[in-house]
Enzyme design. Structure first.
Site, PDB file in Angstrom:
ATOM      1  N   ASP A  18      50.599 -48.080  10.813  1.00  0.00           N
ATOM      2  CA  ASP A  18      49.349 -47.456  11.020  1.00  0.00           C
ATOM      3  C   ASP A  18      49.090 -46.703   9.370  1.00  0.00           C
ATOM      4  OD1 ASP A  18      47.779 -45.489  13.333  1.00  0.00           O
ATOM      5  OD2 ASP A  18      47.473 -45.124  11.234  1.00  0.00           O
ATOM      6  N   ILE A  19      47.622 -47.047   8.984  1.00  0.00           N
ATOM      7  CA  ILE A  19      47.373 -46.938   7.818  1.00  0.00           C
ATOM      8  C   ILE A  19      47.405 -45.258   7.416  1.00  0.00           C
ATOM      9  CG2 ILE A  19      44.940 -46.686   7.873  1.00  0.00           C
ATOM     10  CD1 ILE A  19      44.563 -48.621   5.610  1.00  0.00           C
ATOM     11  N   ASN A  66      45.153 -44.202  23.499  1.00  0.00           N
ATOM     12  CA  ASN A  66      43.790 -43.249  23.466  1.00  0.00           C
ATOM     13  C   ASN A  66      42.868 -44.214  24.272  1.00  0.00           C
ATOM     14  OD1 ASN A  66      44.919 -41.027  22.249  1.00  0.00           O
ATOM     15  ND2 ASN A  66      44.524 -41.992  20.358  1.00  0.00           N
ATOM     16  N   GLY A 112      39.920 -39.538  21.806  1.00  0.00           N
ATOM     17  CA  GLY A 112      40.381 -39.478  20.191  1.00  0.00           C
ATOM     18  C   GLY A 112      40.422 -41.172  19.904  1.00  0.00           C
ATOM     19  N   GLN A 113      40.051 -42.182  20.877  1.00  0.00           N
ATOM     20  CA  GLN A 113      39.985 -43.451  20.441  1.00  0.00           C
ATOM     21  C   GLN A 113      39.008 -43.566  19.245  1.00  0.00           C
ATOM     22  OE1 GLN A 113      39.300 -46.428  23.447  1.00  0.00           O
ATOM     23  NE2 GLN A 113      39.773 -48.250  22.294  1.00  0.00           N
ATOM     24  N   HIS A 146      44.913 -50.725  21.771  1.00  0.00           N
ATOM     25  CA  HIS A 146      46.318 -50.803  20.877  1.00  0.00           C
ATOM     26  C   HIS A 146      47.005 -49.739  21.237  1.00  0.00           C
ATOM     27  CE1 HIS A 146      43.159 -47.979  18.954  1.00  0.00           C
ATOM     28  NE2 HIS A 146      44.033 -47.205  18.467  1.00  0.00           N
ATOM     29  N   HIS A 178      50.067 -47.055  20.246  1.00  0.00           N
ATOM     30  CA  HIS A 178      50.825 -46.178  19.006  1.00  0.00           C
ATOM     31  C   HIS A 178      52.427 -45.987  19.538  1.00  0.00           C
ATOM     32  CE1 HIS A 178      46.882 -44.535  17.135  1.00  0.00           C
ATOM     33  NE2 HIS A 178      46.522 -44.619  18.452  1.00  0.00           N
TER      34      HIS A 178
HETATM   35  P1  5GP Z   1      42.892 -44.621  17.773  1.00  0.00           P
HETATM   36  O1  5GP Z   1      42.413 -43.070  17.336  1.00  0.00           O
HETATM   37  O2  5GP Z   1      41.590 -45.554  17.874  1.00  0.00           O
HETATM   38  O3  5GP Z   1      43.790 -44.609  19.167  1.00  0.00           O
HETATM   39  O4  5GP Z   1      43.752 -44.978  16.691  1.00  0.00           O
HETATM   40  C1  5GP Z   1      43.302 -45.982  15.617  1.00  0.00           C
HETATM   41  C2  5GP Z   1      44.468 -46.060  14.503  1.00  0.00           C
HETATM   42  O5  5GP Z   1      44.199 -47.115  13.592  1.00  0.00           O
HETATM   43  C3  5GP Z   1      44.551 -44.770  13.809  1.00  0.00           C
HETATM   44  O6  5GP Z   1      45.723 -44.204  13.612  1.00  0.00           O
HETATM   45  C4  5GP Z   1      44.249 -45.238  12.220  1.00  0.00           C
HETATM   46  O7  5GP Z   1      44.656 -44.527  11.195  1.00  0.00           O
HETATM   47  C5  5GP Z   1      44.624 -46.662  12.324  1.00  0.00           C
HETATM   48  N1  5GP Z   1      43.851 -47.547  11.408  1.00  0.00           N
HETATM   49  C6  5GP Z   1      42.426 -47.647  11.344  1.00  0.00           C
HETATM   50  N2  5GP Z   1      42.150 -48.408  10.413  1.00  0.00           N
HETATM   51  C7  5GP Z   1      43.071 -49.112  10.344  1.00  0.00           C
HETATM   52  C8  5GP Z   1      43.443 -50.186   9.176  1.00  0.00           C
HETATM   53  O8  5GP Z   1      42.634 -50.917   8.781  1.00  0.00           O
HETATM   54  N3  5GP Z   1      44.703 -50.803   9.044  1.00  0.00           N
HETATM   55  C9  5GP Z   1      45.684 -49.861   9.546  1.00  0.00           C
HETATM   56  N4  5GP Z   1      46.941 -50.596   9.425  1.00  0.00           N
HETATM   57  N5  5GP Z   1      45.622 -48.926  10.607  1.00  0.00           N
HETATM   58  C10 5GP Z   1      44.142 -48.715  10.897  1.00  0.00           C
END
Ligand code: 5GP
Ligand code: ZN
Length: 106
Positions: free
Chosen positions: A30-31, A83, A89-90, A96, A98
């Protein structure tokens, strides 16, 4: 999906390093990590969220991928989070999972 960031990562458009990959999914860091170790397990095929996933076989493969990636990354104790939907929180609308270990903040 052409405008999906995770589809682009899956297709190698950003040169993201995969810590693990198989026929069904890729796994990368995760970035913006919310734990000491924070991986994302991302199916190669696009689904907006868990709500759109209609493939039990793939669901099983994704959970096996969680285990395999955690093992490769030497994670002994970890939390898995999915999420689903904006209010949960998505932020990225490509399904995906986590996978986090240590000082988890999600
Ligand atoms: P969500 O909130 O949708 O469950 O999680 C999305 C996750 O993707 C977040 O934790 C965010 O930091 C990560 N993320 C978003 N854009 C990128 C990206 O371009 N590269 C990587 N490695 N992670 C990303
Ligand atoms: Zn996508």
């Amino acid at each position: 999906m052409t405008d999906c960031i995770f589809c682009k990562i899956v297709n190698g458009e950003f040169g993201t390093e995969f810590v693990y990959e198989n026929e069904y999914a890729v796994v990368f860091k995760d970035i913006n990590p919310k734990a000491d170790k924070h991986l994302l397990v991302v199916p190669r095929k696009h689904f907006d969220s868990l709500k759109e996933l209609d493939d039990e076989f793939l669901l099983g493969k994704l959970m096996m991928t969680v285990k395999e990636a955690a093992k490769v990354c030497e994670m002994k104790s970890y939390r898995t989070v999915i999420n689903t939907g904006k209010d949960a929180g998505q932020e990225v609308f490509h399904l995906h999972i986590h996978v986090m270990e240590g000082n988890i903040r999600l």
